[in-house]
Design a protein around this motif. Sequence first.
Motif, PDB file in Angstrom:
ATOM      1  N   LEU B  19      15.637  13.838 -15.194  1.00  0.00           N
ATOM      2  CA  LEU B  19      16.916  14.377 -15.655  1.00  0.00           C
ATOM      3  C   LEU B  19      18.040  13.366 -15.441  1.00  0.00           C
ATOM      4  CD1 LEU B  19      17.917  17.010 -16.872  1.00  0.00           C
ATOM      5  CD2 LEU B  19      18.530  17.760 -14.582  1.00  0.00           C
ATOM      6  N   ASP B  20      17.978  12.674 -14.330  1.00  0.00           N
ATOM      7  CA  ASP B  20      18.998  11.642 -14.070  1.00  0.00           C
ATOM      8  C   ASP B  20      18.996  10.585 -15.173  1.00  0.00           C
ATOM      9  OD1 ASP B  20      19.780  12.882 -11.809  1.00  0.00           O
ATOM     10  OD2 ASP B  20      18.680  11.565 -10.435  1.00  0.00           O
ATOM     11  N   VAL B  21      17.800  10.116 -15.494  1.00  0.00           N
ATOM     12  CA  VAL B  21      17.688   9.064 -16.509  1.00  0.00           C
ATOM     13  C   VAL B  21      18.166   9.576 -17.863  1.00  0.00           C
ATOM     14  CG1 VAL B  21      16.069   7.630 -17.782  1.00  0.00           C
ATOM     15  CG2 VAL B  21      15.859   7.832 -15.320  1.00  0.00           C
ATOM     16  N   VAL B  22      17.740  10.782 -18.198  1.00  0.00           N
ATOM     17  CA  VAL B  22      18.130  11.347 -19.494  1.00  0.00           C
ATOM     18  C   VAL B  22      19.640  11.496 -19.586  1.00  0.00           C
ATOM     19  CG1 VAL B  22      18.035  13.440 -20.894  1.00  0.00           C
ATOM     20  CG2 VAL B  22      15.948  12.496 -19.947  1.00  0.00           C
ATOM     21  N   LEU B  23      20.245  11.969 -18.521  1.00  0.00           N
ATOM     22  CA  LEU B  23      21.698  12.144 -18.557  1.00  0.00           C
ATOM     23  C   LEU B  23      22.431  10.805 -18.637  1.00  0.00           C
ATOM     24  CD1 LEU B  23      22.254  15.099 -16.076  1.00  0.00           C
ATOM     25  CD2 LEU B  23      22.361  15.112 -18.553  1.00  0.00           C
ATOM     26  N   GLN B  24      21.873   9.807 -17.966  1.00  0.00           N
ATOM     27  CA  GLN B  24      22.505   8.483 -18.058  1.00  0.00           C
ATOM     28  C   GLN B  24      22.392   7.927 -19.470  1.00  0.00           C
ATOM     29  OE1 GLN B  24      21.688   5.506 -15.161  1.00  0.00           O
ATOM     30  NE2 GLN B  24      21.668   6.957 -13.463  1.00  0.00           N
ATOM     31  N   LEU B  25      21.222   8.074 -20.066  1.00  0.00           N
ATOM     32  CA  LEU B  25      21.051   7.629 -21.450  1.00  0.00           C
ATOM     33  C   LEU B  25      22.002   8.376 -22.380  1.00  0.00           C
ATOM     34  CD1 LEU B  25      17.182   7.305 -21.755  1.00  0.00           C
ATOM     35  CD2 LEU B  25      18.838   5.480 -22.053  1.00  0.00           C
ATOM     36  N   LEU B  26      22.098   9.657 -22.134  1.00  0.00           N
ATOM     37  CA  LEU B  26      22.984  10.490 -22.957  1.00  0.00           C
ATOM     38  C   LEU B  26      24.422  10.010 -22.850  1.00  0.00           C
ATOM     39  CD1 LEU B  26      22.865  12.996 -24.717  1.00  0.00           C
ATOM     40  CD2 LEU B  26      23.281  14.367 -22.697  1.00  0.00           C
ATOM     41  N   MET B  27      24.828   9.727 -21.633  1.00  0.00           N
ATOM     42  CA  MET B  27      26.187   9.227 -21.403  1.00  0.00           C
ATOM     43  C   MET B  27      26.404   7.915 -22.143  1.00  0.00           C
ATOM     44  SD  MET B  27      28.767  10.226 -19.478  1.00  0.00           S
ATOM     45  CE  MET B  27      28.203  10.960 -17.974  1.00  0.00           C
ATOM     46  N   PHE B  28      25.415   7.036 -22.062  1.00  0.00           N
ATOM     47  CA  PHE B  28      25.531   5.723 -22.718  1.00  0.00           C
ATOM     48  C   PHE B  28      25.723   5.888 -24.223  1.00  0.00           C
ATOM     49  CE2 PHE B  28      23.117   2.556 -25.157  1.00  0.00           C
ATOM     50  CZ  PHE B  28      23.891   1.429 -24.912  1.00  0.00           C
ATOM     51  N   PHE B  29      24.872   6.692 -24.836  1.00  0.00           N
ATOM     52  CA  PHE B  29      24.951   6.842 -26.285  1.00  0.00           C
ATOM     53  C   PHE B  29      26.238   7.540 -26.706  1.00  0.00           C
ATOM     54  CE2 PHE B  29      20.347   6.044 -26.138  1.00  0.00           C
ATOM     55  CZ  PHE B  29      20.277   5.076 -27.126  1.00  0.00           C
ATOM     56  N   MET B  30      26.675   8.503 -25.892  1.00  0.00           N
ATOM     57  CA  MET B  30      27.923   9.182 -26.245  1.00  0.00           C
ATOM     58  C   MET B  30      29.100   8.214 -26.211  1.00  0.00           C
ATOM     59  SD  MET B  30      27.445  12.804 -24.301  1.00  0.00           S
ATOM     60  CE  MET B  30      28.998  13.521 -24.759  1.00  0.00           C
ATOM     61  N   MET B  31      29.120   7.349 -25.211  1.00  0.00           N
ATOM     62  CA  MET B  31      30.216   6.389 -25.114  1.00  0.00           C
ATOM     63  C   MET B  31      30.151   5.376 -26.251  1.00  0.00           C
ATOM     64  SD  MET B  31      30.373   5.751 -21.044  1.00  0.00           S
ATOM     65  CE  MET B  31      31.702   4.589 -21.124  1.00  0.00           C
ATOM     66  N   CYS B  32      28.940   4.949 -26.578  1.00  0.00           N
ATOM     67  CA  CYS B  32      28.794   3.974 -27.667  1.00  0.00           C
ATOM     68  C   CYS B  32      29.235   4.579 -28.993  1.00  0.00           C
ATOM     69  CB  CYS B  32      27.350   3.509 -27.777  1.00  0.00           C
ATOM     70  SG  CYS B  32      26.905   2.381 -26.467  1.00  0.00           S
ATOM     71  N   VAL B  33      28.875   5.814 -29.221  1.00  0.00           N
ATOM     72  CA  VAL B  33      29.256   6.469 -30.477  1.00  0.00           C
ATOM     73  C   VAL B  33      30.761   6.561 -30.585  1.00  0.00           C
ATOM     74  CG1 VAL B  33      29.243   8.681 -31.672  1.00  0.00           C
ATOM     75  CG2 VAL B  33      27.127   7.713 -30.836  1.00  0.00           C
ATOM     76  N   ASN B  34      31.411   6.873 -29.497  1.00  0.00           N
ATOM     77  CA  ASN B  34      32.869   6.928 -29.511  1.00  0.00           C
ATOM     78  C   ASN B  34      33.454   5.575 -29.864  1.00  0.00           C
ATOM     79  OD1 ASN B  34      33.551   9.507 -29.086  1.00  0.00           O
ATOM     80  ND2 ASN B  34      33.475   9.382 -26.850  1.00  0.00           N
ATOM     81  N   PHE B  35      32.912   4.546 -29.240  1.00  0.00           N
ATOM     82  CA  PHE B  35      33.422   3.197 -29.461  1.00  0.00           C
ATOM     83  C   PHE B  35      33.265   2.797 -30.921  1.00  0.00           C
ATOM     84  CE2 PHE B  35      34.476  -1.056 -28.484  1.00  0.00           C
ATOM     85  CZ  PHE B  35      33.623  -1.860 -29.214  1.00  0.00           C
ATOM     86  N   VAL B  36      32.103   3.069 -31.457  1.00  0.00           N
ATOM     87  CA  VAL B  36      31.839   2.651 -32.827  1.00  0.00           C
ATOM     88  C   VAL B  36      32.743   3.373 -33.817  1.00  0.00           C
ATOM     89  CG1 VAL B  36      30.123   2.758 -34.657  1.00  0.00           C
ATOM     90  CG2 VAL B  36      29.486   1.907 -32.421  1.00  0.00           C
ATOM     91  N   THR B  37      32.874   4.676 -33.667  1.00  0.00           N
ATOM     92  CA  THR B  37      33.641   5.421 -34.647  1.00  0.00           C
ATOM     93  C   THR B  37      35.128   5.100 -34.580  1.00  0.00           C
ATOM     94  OG1 THR B  37      33.707   7.231 -33.091  1.00  0.00           O
ATOM     95  CG2 THR B  37      32.072   7.365 -34.839  1.00  0.00           C
TER      96      THR B  37
END
Lengths: 178, 147
Positions: B19-37
């Motif tokens: 769960l820790d890893v999944v949440l960290q990955l989730l956080m990473f992708f969410m931040m990247c998506v924000n940056f890109v858009t």
Amino acid sequence: MKRREYKDDDPGVVLPITPMLDMAFQLLAFFIFTYHPSDLEGQMELNLPDKPEASAEQVVDNPTPSMDDKDPIVEADISIMVRTYHDGEKNGDISQILVKEGPNEVVVRPEEQLVKQQEALLKELTNRREGLSNKEGIKIQAEGGLKWEKFVAIMDTCRKAGFKDVGFAPPPDLVPGL
Amino acid sequence: MSHGSGVVDKCEPNLTPLLDVVLQLLMFFMMCVNFVTEQVNEDIKLPYAQSARPMDKGDQDVLFLNIDDHGQLLVLGREEPLNLLKTKYYLKRQYEDAVKASPDGKVRTVIVIRAHKNADYAQVYQVLQMCKAEGFRKLSLRAMTRG
């Protein structure tokens, strides 16, 4: 005493992780599929010449800067002129590349594919660069209708030939005053 | 049998690290998506250039200029692309804001040009000239590094 009996039978607080994990996986899958990595993009720097920086007041005082303030980089012993087709079919493609060094002018294989044109241009530029006093600067002038993709390909070739400062010259067919 | 004691061992996988890893990955992708858009327009198809280098993370003050295939400027938050006159006005406002935000009055904004590969050279050149005329001095062109 009664409390102690209850405590012994208490299974404790059970946190259901499975639904949370399911949700997290779904969100993760969504973001992975919609993720477009931006690190595929690279950049090519282009420095404009030094000039006293205008303040905001000066900008307001001069709201219509003239477009005849031309070449971003002017110090170059060699320049390239890129012409494009205007035949309605290949509009925007390269029709001719001219390498100019002083009074000399060389046409680089006008009728071949872009890749071969680039190879020929790279060879020409690499040979000429050795004899130049300014080995860093080059100026590219292209007709206004040339596609940006083709222009970047020419610019890429110049950088591969060792020219770090690539300057843009105004298109000869640019309508002034726009 | 060997399990004659009658005690049944429950096999429970430890989900916490997962769960820790999944949440960290989730956080990473969410931040990247924000940056890109926020800064990059997906409709812009960039040309390819082998000499393009990885992006410099050190530049803090960056202004992205997305130029579409018609040579018009696309600005975040506006649906309509800007024509030349509006582009000039937009750049002027950006420069004034940069001057106000700078403690010493000097503008260190890096203009990042993201032009569509089918845009005309004249259109991109005009935007470059406008940047120069307004006072911006540092420019960077974006291109794809691999196909």
